[in-house]
Design a protein around this motif. Structure first.
Motif, PDB file in Angstrom:
ATOM      1  N   GLY A  18       1.006  22.536  29.879  1.00 25.35           N
ATOM      2  CA  GLY A  18       0.047  21.735  29.855  1.00 25.35           C
ATOM      3  C   GLY A  18      -0.199  20.938  30.916  1.00 25.35           C
ATOM      4  N   ALA A  19       0.970  20.931  31.915  1.00 28.78           N
ATOM      5  CA  ALA A  19       0.807  20.323  33.223  1.00 28.78           C
ATOM      6  C   ALA A  19      -0.388  21.136  34.144  1.00 28.78           C
ATOM      7  CB  ALA A  19       2.196  20.264  33.911  1.00 28.78           C
ATOM      8  N   SER A  20      -0.833  20.304  35.052  1.00 21.66           N
ATOM      9  CA  SER A  20      -1.912  20.928  35.502  1.00 21.66           C
ATOM     10  C   SER A  20      -1.739  20.566  37.174  1.00 21.66           C
ATOM     11  CB  SER A  20      -3.221  20.768  35.019  1.00 21.66           C
ATOM     12  OG  SER A  20      -4.404  20.766  36.146  1.00 21.66           O
ATOM     13  N   SER A  21      -1.810  21.414  37.968  1.00 19.08           N
ATOM     14  CA  SER A  21      -1.948  21.329  39.406  1.00 19.08           C
ATOM     15  C   SER A  21      -3.097  20.499  39.857  1.00 19.08           C
ATOM     16  CB  SER A  21      -1.745  22.470  40.372  1.00 19.08           C
ATOM     17  OG  SER A  21      -2.780  23.472  40.113  1.00 19.08           O
ATOM     18  N   HIS A  22      -4.278  20.775  38.998  1.00 21.67           N
ATOM     19  CA  HIS A  22      -5.593  20.368  39.502  1.00 21.67           C
ATOM     20  C   HIS A  22      -5.705  18.808  39.165  1.00 21.67           C
ATOM     21  CE1 HIS A  22      -9.978  19.396  38.550  1.00 21.67           C
ATOM     22  NE2 HIS A  22     -10.203  20.276  39.236  1.00 21.67           N
ATOM     23  N   ARG A  23      -5.136  18.541  37.737  1.00 22.45           N
ATOM     24  CA  ARG A  23      -5.285  17.004  37.581  1.00 22.45           C
ATOM     25  C   ARG A  23      -4.254  16.244  38.482  1.00 22.45           C
ATOM     26  NH1 ARG A  23      -3.700  17.918  32.502  1.00 22.45           N
ATOM     27  NH2 ARG A  23      -1.477  17.470  32.833  1.00 22.45           N
ATOM     28  N   SER A  24      -3.077  16.721  38.675  1.00 26.65           N
ATOM     29  CA  SER A  24      -2.236  16.105  39.447  1.00 26.65           C
ATOM     30  C   SER A  24      -2.763  15.805  40.992  1.00 26.65           C
ATOM     31  CB  SER A  24      -0.912  16.745  39.685  1.00 26.65           C
ATOM     32  OG  SER A  24      -0.199  16.770  38.603  1.00 26.65           O
ATOM     33  N   ALA A  25      -3.475  16.808  41.460  1.00 24.57           N
ATOM     34  CA  ALA A  25      -3.931  16.593  42.772  1.00 24.57           C
ATOM     35  C   ALA A  25      -5.287  15.520  42.748  1.00 24.57           C
ATOM     36  CB  ALA A  25      -4.659  17.655  43.290  1.00 24.57           C
ATOM     37  N   TRP A  26      -6.032  15.449  41.839  1.00 26.56           N
ATOM     38  CA  TRP A  26      -6.973  14.421  41.558  1.00 26.56           C
ATOM     39  C   TRP A  26      -6.245  13.080  41.294  1.00 26.56           C
ATOM     40  CZ3 TRP A  26     -11.383  14.267  43.627  1.00 26.56           C
ATOM     41  CH2 TRP A  26     -12.218  15.364  44.025  1.00 26.56           C
ATOM     42  N   GLU A  27      -5.425  13.057  40.750  1.00 29.29           N
ATOM     43  CA  GLU A  27      -4.587  11.836  40.324  1.00 29.29           C
ATOM     44  C   GLU A  27      -4.122  11.135  41.584  1.00 29.29           C
ATOM     45  OE1 GLU A  27      -1.587  12.607  37.605  1.00 29.29           O
ATOM     46  OE2 GLU A  27      -3.233  12.338  35.675  1.00 29.29           O
ATOM     47  N   ALA A  28      -3.745  12.176  42.362  1.00 37.81           N
ATOM     48  CA  ALA A  28      -3.180  11.720  43.943  1.00 37.81           C
ATOM     49  C   ALA A  28      -4.113  11.167  44.810  1.00 37.81           C
ATOM     50  CB  ALA A  28      -2.232  12.928  44.318  1.00 37.81           C
ATOM     51  N   LEU A  29      -5.277  12.156  44.655  1.00 41.70           N
ATOM     52  CA  LEU A  29      -6.314  11.604  45.596  1.00 41.70           C
ATOM     53  C   LEU A  29      -6.746  10.216  45.245  1.00 41.70           C
ATOM     54  CD1 LEU A  29      -8.411  14.947  46.023  1.00 41.70           C
ATOM     55  CD2 LEU A  29      -7.380  13.569  48.035  1.00 41.70           C
ATOM     56  N   VAL A  57       2.242  12.955  58.633  1.00 42.43           N
ATOM     57  CA  VAL A  57       1.335  13.487  57.459  1.00 42.43           C
ATOM     58  C   VAL A  57       2.363  13.727  56.514  1.00 42.43           C
ATOM     59  CG1 VAL A  57      -0.090  15.179  56.611  1.00 42.43           C
ATOM     60  CG2 VAL A  57      -0.417  14.501  59.029  1.00 42.43           C
ATOM     61  N   LEU A  58       1.997  13.425  55.209  1.00 44.39           N
ATOM     62  CA  LEU A  58       2.810  13.919  54.103  1.00 44.39           C
ATOM     63  C   LEU A  58       1.656  14.796  53.247  1.00 44.39           C
ATOM     64  CD1 LEU A  58       5.028  13.496  51.995  1.00 44.39           C
ATOM     65  CD2 LEU A  58       3.352  12.109  50.644  1.00 44.39           C
ATOM     66  N   ASP A  59       2.344  16.145  53.229  1.00 44.19           N
ATOM     67  CA  ASP A  59       1.562  17.416  52.803  1.00 44.19           C
ATOM     68  C   ASP A  59       2.027  17.534  51.432  1.00 44.19           C
ATOM     69  OD1 ASP A  59       0.269  19.771  52.325  1.00 44.19           O
ATOM     70  OD2 ASP A  59       1.200  20.568  54.106  1.00 44.19           O
ATOM     71  N   THR A  60       1.534  17.246  50.217  1.00 43.03           N
ATOM     72  CA  THR A  60       1.823  17.233  48.964  1.00 43.03           C
ATOM     73  C   THR A  60       0.724  17.911  48.022  1.00 43.03           C
ATOM     74  OG1 THR A  60       2.299  15.851  47.011  1.00 43.03           O
ATOM     75  CG2 THR A  60       0.806  14.851  48.529  1.00 43.03           C
ATOM     76  N   SER A  61       1.121  18.585  46.787  1.00 48.04           N
ATOM     77  CA  SER A  61       0.355  18.925  45.746  1.00 48.04           C
ATOM     78  C   SER A  61       0.035  17.671  44.826  1.00 48.04           C
ATOM     79  CB  SER A  61       0.853  19.857  44.784  1.00 48.04           C
ATOM     80  OG  SER A  61       2.073  19.394  44.166  1.00 48.04           O
ATOM     81  N   GLY A  62       0.743  16.580  44.993  1.00 47.52           N
ATOM     82  CA  GLY A  62       0.465  15.533  44.002  1.00 47.52           C
ATOM     83  C   GLY A  62       1.395  15.718  42.706  1.00 47.52           C
ATOM     84  N   MET A  63       2.143  16.634  42.903  1.00 48.54           N
ATOM     85  CA  MET A  63       3.130  16.742  41.563  1.00 48.54           C
ATOM     86  C   MET A  63       4.482  16.147  41.821  1.00 48.54           C
ATOM     87  SD  MET A  63       2.354  18.804  38.820  1.00 48.54           S
ATOM     88  CE  MET A  63       1.225  19.800  38.491  1.00 48.54           C
ATOM     89  N   GLY A  64       4.399  14.795  41.291  1.00 44.52           N
ATOM     90  CA  GLY A  64       5.487  13.751  41.532  1.00 44.52           C
ATOM     91  C   GLY A  64       4.932  12.490  41.383  1.00 44.52           C
TER      92      GLY A  64
END
Length: 380
Positions: free
Chosen positions: A211-222, A162-169
């Motif tokens: 301006g970076a957003s953990s919310h936006r990055s998570a949705w982009e990754a999903l 399993v890759l456990d990520t915030s999507g930041m990257g």
């Protein structure tokens, strides 16, 4: 491992005294099977196990809403003889400053000290750990995609990954290896409300621009994982700031609409950063009751999403961690910090198992991965 059965693709099965444990990688879900169900699986399985994604079948899968047991377990959740999961740090670096970070105390002294030899130690200790699943985590593994890929390729030899990520990257950079190795991608998302999510998971200005957003990055990754046909899920840390019934239902509905089929909920643990008990973070005693209501509502509506609820808040010393430097680490049962346990090169597996038996809450470990928090086996 048991191999002479008709397992679905990506499923791992391990013999236990009570029967077996099945792990369905596509759903990131463990199931306990009693002896009767193991025998049935040898004969091709049952419609119910097919619906859970355990055995090969033309029947459609369906959600199980917290259920993780097949068969009769009169004494409750079964104990397991070996670890189910080991969490392997690809790096101690992270572009976020999550307010509840469970592993902050295990990473603080490791940041800015990355050594090229550390991933080799992580791999060595992970190989010595007889877990069914290896989670590549951190920190943020996308901060060091080279380390993450090395761990994925090494762990895949004897574990589901399993890759456990915030999507930041750059998740896209790892997409080829994720597909090749059949990796499940688990993405952290705490709220449907961007402000709430970004308050719980704020950016680290050392790594990210304003301006970076953990919310936006998570949705982009999903969305990327779904577009690339990778098995993926969302995980949420439930706190006093995002854990109301209405908030959780709103996030659930967004995930269902996006086609996410597994949702893991962790009640915040008073460990790591949260050990300092910051105001407005820890939940009350009614948190689990709220989660049961969410599961019941989801089941009543027959929504197509598995819900898995962990119970680390009840047994903090229920998870196995391997630090970015390759040390085994276990949260103390009283929440006062982590014990860091070196694993020698001589008889490494026996050393890991000694620590597992002495330091890990065995019932808590099984409960964490088999939905013991909800105890829904008799209701669903």
């Amino acid at each position: 491992m048991i191999t002479s059965v008709r397992l679905a693709r990506g499923v791992r099965l391990r013999r236990e005294t009570f029967g077996a444990i099945a792990y369905v990688s596509e759903r990131d879900h463990f199931y306990a099977l009693d002896h009767a169900h193991v025998d049935a699986l040898r004969k091709g399985g049952t419609p119910e196990m097919a619906a859970a994604g355990i055995c090969e079948s033309d029947l459609p899968q369906r959600a199980f809403y917290g259920r993780s047991q097949f068969g009769s377990f009169p004494e409750g959740l079964p104990a397991v003889s070996l670890p189910l999961v080991v969490n392997c740090f690809a790096t101690a670096d992270c572009p976020l400053r999550c307010t509840y970070c469970h592993a902050d105390d295990l990473m603080t002294g490791y940041r800015d000290r990355d050594d090229p030899s550390w991933p080799d130690e992580v791999i060595r200790v992970a190989r010595a750990t007889p877990a069914m699943v290896g989670v590549v985590t951190g920190g943020e593994p996308l901060s060091r995609p080279d380390n993450a890929e090395r761990l994925i390729r090494a762990l895949t030899r004897d574990k589901a990954v399993v890759l456990d990520t915030s999507g930041m990257g750059d998740l896209g950079r790892l997409t080829p290896v994720l597909r090749e190795c059949g990796v499940h991608v688990r993405i952290s998302l705490d709220s449907s409300d961007r402000d709430v999510n970004d308050r719980l998971r704020p950016i680290n200005r050392r790594y990210l621009p304003l301006g970076a957003s953990s919310h936006r990055s998570a949705w982009e990754a999903l969305h990327l994982a779904r577009a690339e046909s990778l098995s993926c899920s969302a995980q949420t840390v439930v706190t006093a700031q995002n854990g109301s019934y209405a908030q959780l239902l709103a996030l659930r509905d967004d995930l269902v609409a996006a086609g996410v089929r597994t949702w893991t909920l962790h009640v915040v643990v008073a460990a790591g950063k949260a050990a300092h008990r910051p105001r407005g973070l820890l939940t009350g005693d009614d948190a689990v009751q709220t989660l049961v209501r969410v599961v019941d509502d989801t089941a009543a509506a027959a929504l197509p999403i598995d819900i898995r609820v962990t119970s680390t808040h009840r047994a903090p010393n229920s998870t196995l961690l391997i630090s970015a430097r390759g040390e085994l680490a276990v949260q103390r049962g009283d929440g006062t910090g982590k014990d860091v346990l070196p694993v020698s090169r001589f008889a490494a597996r026996s050393g890991v198992m000694r620590h597992f038996r002495r330091r890990i809450d065995q019932a808590g470990h099984a409960s964490r991965y088999l939905n013991g928090t909800l105890d829904l086996s008799v209701r669903v």
